[in-house]
Enzyme design. Structure first.
Site, short mmCIF file in Angstrom:
data_model
loop_
_atom_site.label_atom_id
_atom_site.label_comp_id
_atom_site.label_asym_id
_atom_site.label_seq_id
_atom_site.Cartn_x
_atom_site.Cartn_y
_atom_site.Cartn_z
N GLU A 11 76.26 -52.27 -73.20
CA GLU A 11 76.94 -52.90 -72.05
C GLU A 11 77.98 -53.95 -72.44
O GLU A 11 78.03 -55.03 -71.84
CB GLU A 11 75.90 -53.51 -71.10
CG GLU A 11 74.90 -52.49 -70.59
CD GLU A 11 73.87 -53.08 -69.61
OE1 GLU A 11 73.86 -54.30 -69.38
OE2 GLU A 11 73.08 -52.29 -69.05
N ASN B 206 76.18 -47.83 -75.89
CA ASN B 206 75.45 -47.44 -74.68
C ASN B 206 75.93 -48.27 -73.48
O ASN B 206 76.13 -49.47 -73.61
CB ASN B 206 73.95 -47.71 -74.92
CG ASN B 206 73.04 -47.11 -73.87
OD1 ASN B 206 73.10 -45.91 -73.60
ND2 ASN B 206 72.18 -47.93 -73.28
N HIS C 5 71.58 -44.58 -64.25
CA HIS C 5 70.63 -44.99 -63.21
C HIS C 5 71.29 -44.62 -61.88
O HIS C 5 72.18 -45.33 -61.40
CB HIS C 5 70.38 -46.51 -63.29
CG HIS C 5 69.78 -46.92 -64.59
ND1 HIS C 5 68.48 -46.65 -64.91
CD2 HIS C 5 70.32 -47.55 -65.66
CE1 HIS C 5 68.23 -47.12 -66.13
NE2 HIS C 5 69.33 -47.67 -66.61
N GLU D 282 69.19 -43.21 -70.04
CA GLU D 282 68.30 -44.00 -69.16
C GLU D 282 68.22 -43.39 -67.76
O GLU D 282 68.21 -44.11 -66.76
CB GLU D 282 68.79 -45.45 -69.06
CG GLU D 282 68.96 -46.12 -70.41
CD GLU D 282 69.34 -47.60 -70.33
OE1 GLU D 282 69.22 -48.20 -69.24
OE2 GLU D 282 69.77 -48.14 -71.36
#
Ligand code: XIL
Length: 435
Positions: free
Chosen positions: A161, A204, A240, A269
């Site tokens: 991130e 990521n 997500h 994820e």
């Protein structure tokens, strides 16, 4: 029949599990056939994030993990505040336990995450460190973890991130950015690579999967890192998502442009949050999202893994972060498979069943002949994920011919070949060194 047995039979048949596919797998000698059994047919990885409390306390938790998945990731145990709680003290109890579990069960482990702006300990964020000291702390942290688990971590989320969501470029509200500046990314990948030259190193992020503003910034970042020769091998798409999510051409375009940079991707994820309480209709919609994402990844040659952020609705981060939403995973809170489990299984099963397989490759002058099984009409050869114009070999109908291959790849170079049928089914990778 004694009442208790009757009860079990009724419950199992109501759930539709084990499915016909799993029963067939069991007949074939794979009594433990879970999702991973289907994934293995195609050298694919399907996995879940592991929360350490139920991992220790609930028998069904470890059993489900072992049965269903061939890759794990720690939900929190590898994060800075958990594994490095004091400047001169690491806490390896949980990370060691998870590494031992994956090693004992023939599973891969993703390391999440070495560098992030969240879940940092106060000793770090509230200390007054110079730039040089911050670089040395970064190096110590990365080197200690990556060396300790050298050869046992398949892929590291080296940086998590780092791209801003509300402005262009890198996130500024990060300890690492503020102390070190934008070079912290490059340094982190270099330290990780020095500590384990064989580990796959990932960047990521969330909202990184389409071709929107943030995905474009992520793409520009990794392209620049590659251009500078930074050891970076993949991009993780967190995903997500909610029940309205659909795979769009933009997802394929993004996967392709990353492949062109020589980067693999993993969905790292995945969860599909739904309004609570979950109705049967919503559960079916959720199942369709799982299928859509799995089908996408299974057909995208550079998509290597599909990892869920948990697996049972009993343990999921969603209800705390998205109030009113939850039930985002594939098993319910009693570890019973939901409709999403079935669609995921079908998707993996379809991808593995009668998928093409490369058995040999030979260079004849300028032409490459690729032989194998289950090549369908319109099958194509992919060289390092790039589609080539192919013809069927007239001499041997089960072979595909790529002309003028010498202009595509240099002799002596190791290449990865795959065959993809017109229906999207992909062969496992076949590595080939051109002589
Ligand atoms: C979450 C965990 O699931 C929670 O238990 C924790 O409290 C906060 O972090 N993106 C990431 C993950 O990269 O590390 C986050 O995990 C979820 C969002």
């Amino acid at each position: 029949m004694r009442p208790i047995i009757l009860f079990v039979v009724v419950v199992v048949s109501l759930l539709g599990w084990p499915s016909a596919a799993a029963r067939r797998a069991a007949r074939d000698g794979r009594a433990d056939a879970g999702l991973q059994a289907w994934a293995r047919q195609r050298d694919f990885y399907v996995g879940a994030a592991v929360a350490m409390q139920p991992f220790k306390d609930e028998r069904a938790y470890q059993e489900t993990l072992k049965r269903e998945f061939n890759v794990c990731v720690a939900e929190n145990a590898f994060k800075f505040d958990s594994v490095h709680p004091a400047k001169d003290r690491y806490n390896f109890a949980e990370t060691d336990a998870l590494v031992a579990f994956t090693q004992a069960n023939g599973m891969k482990l993703r390391g999440h995450t070495l560098v992030w702006h969240k879940q940092l300990p106060a000793w770090l964020t509230q200390g007054s460190y110079s730039r040089a000291e911050a670089v040395s702390l970064l190096k110590d942290h990365i080197t200690t973890l990556v060396k300790r688990y050298q050869g046992k971590i398949w892929a590291w989320d080296v940086v998590n991130e780092a791209v801003a969501e509300d402005e262009a470029g890198l996130r500024k509200n990060s300890f690492w950015y503020q102390k070190i500046g934008p070079d912290y990314l490059k340094l982190a990948f270099q330290f990780a690579h020095e500590a384990d030259p064989n580990a796959l190193l990932y960047y990521n992020d969330f909202s990184a999967e389409d071709t929107g503003r943030k995905s474009k910034d992520v793409y520009n970042l990794v392209r620049e890192l590659k251009r500078q020769g930074v050891p970076l091998h993949g991009v993780g798409w967190q995903m997500h998502v909610d029940g309205d999510f659909k795979i769009k051409p933009a997802h394929r375009d993004n996967a392709r442009r990353l492949a062109e940079l020589g980067l693999e991707i993993s969905i790292t994820e995945l969860d599909v949050r739904m309004p609570l309480p979950l109705t049967p209709t919503a559960a079916t919609r959720q199942a369709a999202v799982y299928r859509d994402v799995a089908d996408f990844c299974l057909r995208q040659p550079n998509c290597k893994a599909l990892v869920l952020w948990g697996f049972t609705d009993k343990h999921s981060w969603i209800p705390q972060v998205f109030p009113g939403a939850g039930d985002a995973l594939i098993f319910d809170a009693d570890y019973r498979p939901k409709p999403a489990y079935a669609t995921l299984q079908q998707s993996l099963q379809a991808a593995g069943t009668s998928a093409p397989k490369v058995t040999s490759a030979a260079l004849n002058g300028e032409h490459l002949t690729v032989r194998g099984d289950n090549f369908g009409p319109g099958a194509q050869v992919l060289i390092n994920w790039k589609r080539q114009r192919t013809e069927s070999d007239k001499q041997s109908p089960a072979a595909l011919l790529v002309r003028k291959v010498a202009t595509l790849i240099n002799p002596g170079r190791q290449v990865t070949l795959q065959v993809q049928n017109a229906d999207g089914k992909l062969s496992p990778e076949y590595n080939f060194t051109l002589q």
